[in-house]
Design an enzyme around this catalytic site. Structure first.
Site, mmCIF file in Angstrom:
data_model
loop_
_atom_site.group_PDB
_atom_site.id
_atom_site.type_symbol
_atom_site.label_atom_id
_atom_site.label_comp_id
_atom_site.label_asym_id
_atom_site.label_seq_id
_atom_site.Cartn_x
_atom_site.Cartn_y
_atom_site.Cartn_z
ATOM 1 N N ASN A 4 0.879 -1.255 -0.092
ATOM 2 C CA ASN A 4 0.043 -0.176 0.029
ATOM 3 C C ASN A 4 1.015 1.303 0.016
ATOM 4 O O ASN A 4 0.713 2.307 0.821
ATOM 5 C CB ASN A 4 -1.087 -0.103 1.236
ATOM 6 C CG ASN A 4 -2.120 0.841 0.983
ATOM 7 O OD1 ASN A 4 -2.332 1.291 -0.037
ATOM 8 N ND2 ASN A 4 -3.072 0.861 1.949
ATOM 9 N N HIS A 11 -9.638 3.551 8.272
ATOM 10 C CA HIS A 11 -10.262 2.235 7.895
ATOM 11 C C HIS A 11 -11.624 1.799 8.476
ATOM 12 O O HIS A 11 -12.575 1.210 7.729
ATOM 13 C CB HIS A 11 -9.268 1.152 8.376
ATOM 14 C CG HIS A 11 -8.078 0.788 7.311
ATOM 15 N ND1 HIS A 11 -6.989 1.583 7.459
ATOM 16 C CD2 HIS A 11 -7.816 -0.013 6.336
ATOM 17 C CE1 HIS A 11 -6.290 1.249 6.419
ATOM 18 N NE2 HIS A 11 -6.591 0.320 5.878
#
Length: 482
Positions: free
Chosen positions: A323, A359
């Site tokens: 990521n 998240h």
């Protein structure tokens, strides 16, 4: 997820029939089709639009393609992203000369909206809902706000990184929509600044060759990782690690199975990123400069460093290779902008805290990022101890021992595999009631290892400092006597 399927009965029925053949959910099938759509879109753009000097046509093309794909996935829920883009545009348009107010309102609005979205849609699983591309949009709009504010500052007040992304002029709403909905970037990333989109539209990257071949190679790599992921998870599904059967397997086998499962879970994300990156390379969007051989480097939008990921042997290597664009975004727009705190530890903790909140609410996210912080810190402590204590005393013998080199390699790779399973379990299973079952099934070995090392390292530092003070006292006494 059930609610979403009920709202789209006809589409879900068609997608459901096709998805059943492939053994995936309708939402996952839409996601895959959307990622693959980047390639024909790139081909059409390259052949018919790329050389057209009328930039508005480029913006219309990308906005219509991206928004259409968003509607294909999420239907009427597309309005969430449209609303977010419009609010940011109005804030920038009317409040950009009040930098702190504009940035603050933009940040608070997007994070609040995203968290409300999570609150009303979340379940025990990783749902493929409108909140998935919206979390990408949130970072893109927050970063855009910072870039506009940087464009109002004097160049000497900016870092080199900020000079590359600063926006001296506010773009049109159509250009912002095209940037936000760029077909191969809106769904799962990667993150990139508006300045990259502008350079691409201006044709700055078109004179470089090799993008089509490089894009197809990335596509092939993505397909390979997708196949490995599907095969691996068919043998080691998530549900297996919640069963009594898993807890009864031998301990060594248990922790290795968990480690290999974690690798297959990572491949699920990696395959999607590679498919997206391939489309960005194919269209010529990801140009980074020349490599060491003088050839075009198309890794400007790479979200994973495959070589480091597969050859690394620590958790920090995973952090550095996984990521990548999101980590770079957090580094640029969160971590580095907290320099006024004058404390790297607090800034790093704040950056990880932001990532966890971004998240969602699930406790697994917070446990995963806490573990990342603790494990990476522990690895640095072990490396420091090894370099300062072990090597000075035994380095000559160890460096000349082939047997030690083999054992060293095996130990690190084993640690790499085994501890990846521990660190990723909470992130995947999300709910405390689930990830604690997995932790218990492997006898909480991660906690035990970290506590043992913490006790040893703190004891070592205590006695080292005590010994150092004693030596200083003896030296001082001698100097006084003399």
């Amino acid at each position: 997820m059930t609610k979403y399927i009920e709202e789209e009965p006809s589409d879900a029925g068609l997608m459901g029939a096709i998805a059943n053949v492939g053994g995936v959910t309708p939402e996952a099938l839409r996601l895959l089709l959307t990622l693959m759509a980047g390639y024909p879109i790139a081909a059409v753009y390259t052949k018919y639009i790329a050389e057209v000097p009328f930039k508005t046509l480029h913006h219309i093309f990308f906005f219509s393609c991206g928004a259409g794909l968003c509607y294909f996935n999420y239907g009427a829920d597309t309005y969430h992203s449209l609303l977010g883009i419009l609010v940011t545009y109005l804030l920038v348009l009317f409040l950009r000369h009040n930098i702190k107010l504009m940035i603050g309102l933009n940040f608070v609005f997007h994070m609040t909206y995203l968290l409300l979205g999570y609150f009303f849609t979340s379940s025990n699983e990783y749902d493929i809902l409108w909140t998935m591309p919206h979390c990408i949009l949130v970072l893109r709009m927050i970063g855009f706000g910072f870039d506009v504010s940087d464009g109002l500052k004097a160049p000497e007040a900016l870092s080199n990184e900020q000079k590359e992304t600063a926006l001296p002029q506010v773009p049109s709403l159509l250009e912002l929509l095209a940037f936000a909905y760029f077909p191969s970037g809106f769904l799962i990333g990667p993150q990139f600044p508006l300045r990259r989109y502008q350079k691409f539209i201006n044709g700055d990257y078109r004179q470089h060759e090799g993008n089509v071949e490089a894009g197809m190679r990335r596509l092939a790599t993505g397909v390979f990782y997708l196949i490995v992921c599907q095969v691996g998870l068919s043998f080691l599904p998530d549900s297996y690690f919640l069963t009594p059967e898993f807890a009864q397997v031998g301990f060594i086998k248990r922790i290795y199975l968990l480690g290999f499962w974690a690798k297959f879970c990572l491949y699920k994300y990696i395959s999607c990123w590679l498919l997206t990156e391939g489309a960005l390379i194919y269209i010529g969007f990801s140009y980074k400069g020349k490599d060491e051989h003088g050839q075009p480097d198309w890794s400007g939008c790479s979200n994973v460093k495959l070589i480091l990921l597969e050859t690394g042997n620590t958790m920090e290597h995973y952090v550095q290779s996984f990521n990548v664009n999101t980590n770079q975004w957090v580094g640029q727009y969160i971590y580095k902008r907290l320099r006024f705190l004058n404390n790297r530890t607090i800034s790093y903790g704040a950056a990880l805290g932001f990532l966890a909140i971004w998240h969602g609410y699930h406790s697994g996210y917070y446990m995963a990022f806490v573990m990342e912080y603790i494990v990476v810190t522990t690895e640095k402590q072990i490396t420091n101890f090894y370099d300062k204590v072990v090597l000075p005393q035994y380095g000559h013998f160890l460096n000349n021992s082939d047997m030690y080199k083999v054992l060293y390699f095996v130990a690190l790779k084993s640690y790499n595999i085994v501890f990846m399973g521990w660190c990723l379990a909470a992130f995947v299973f999300l709910k405390y009631e689930r990830w604690i079952v997995v932790f218990g099934a492997v006898n909480y070995y991660g906690f035990i290892y970290l506590l043992i090392w913490m006790a040893f390292y703190q004891s070592y530092r205590h006695f080292t400092r005590k010994s150092s003070r004693s030596n200083e006292d003896v030296t001082g006494a001698k100097s006084k006597t003399q």
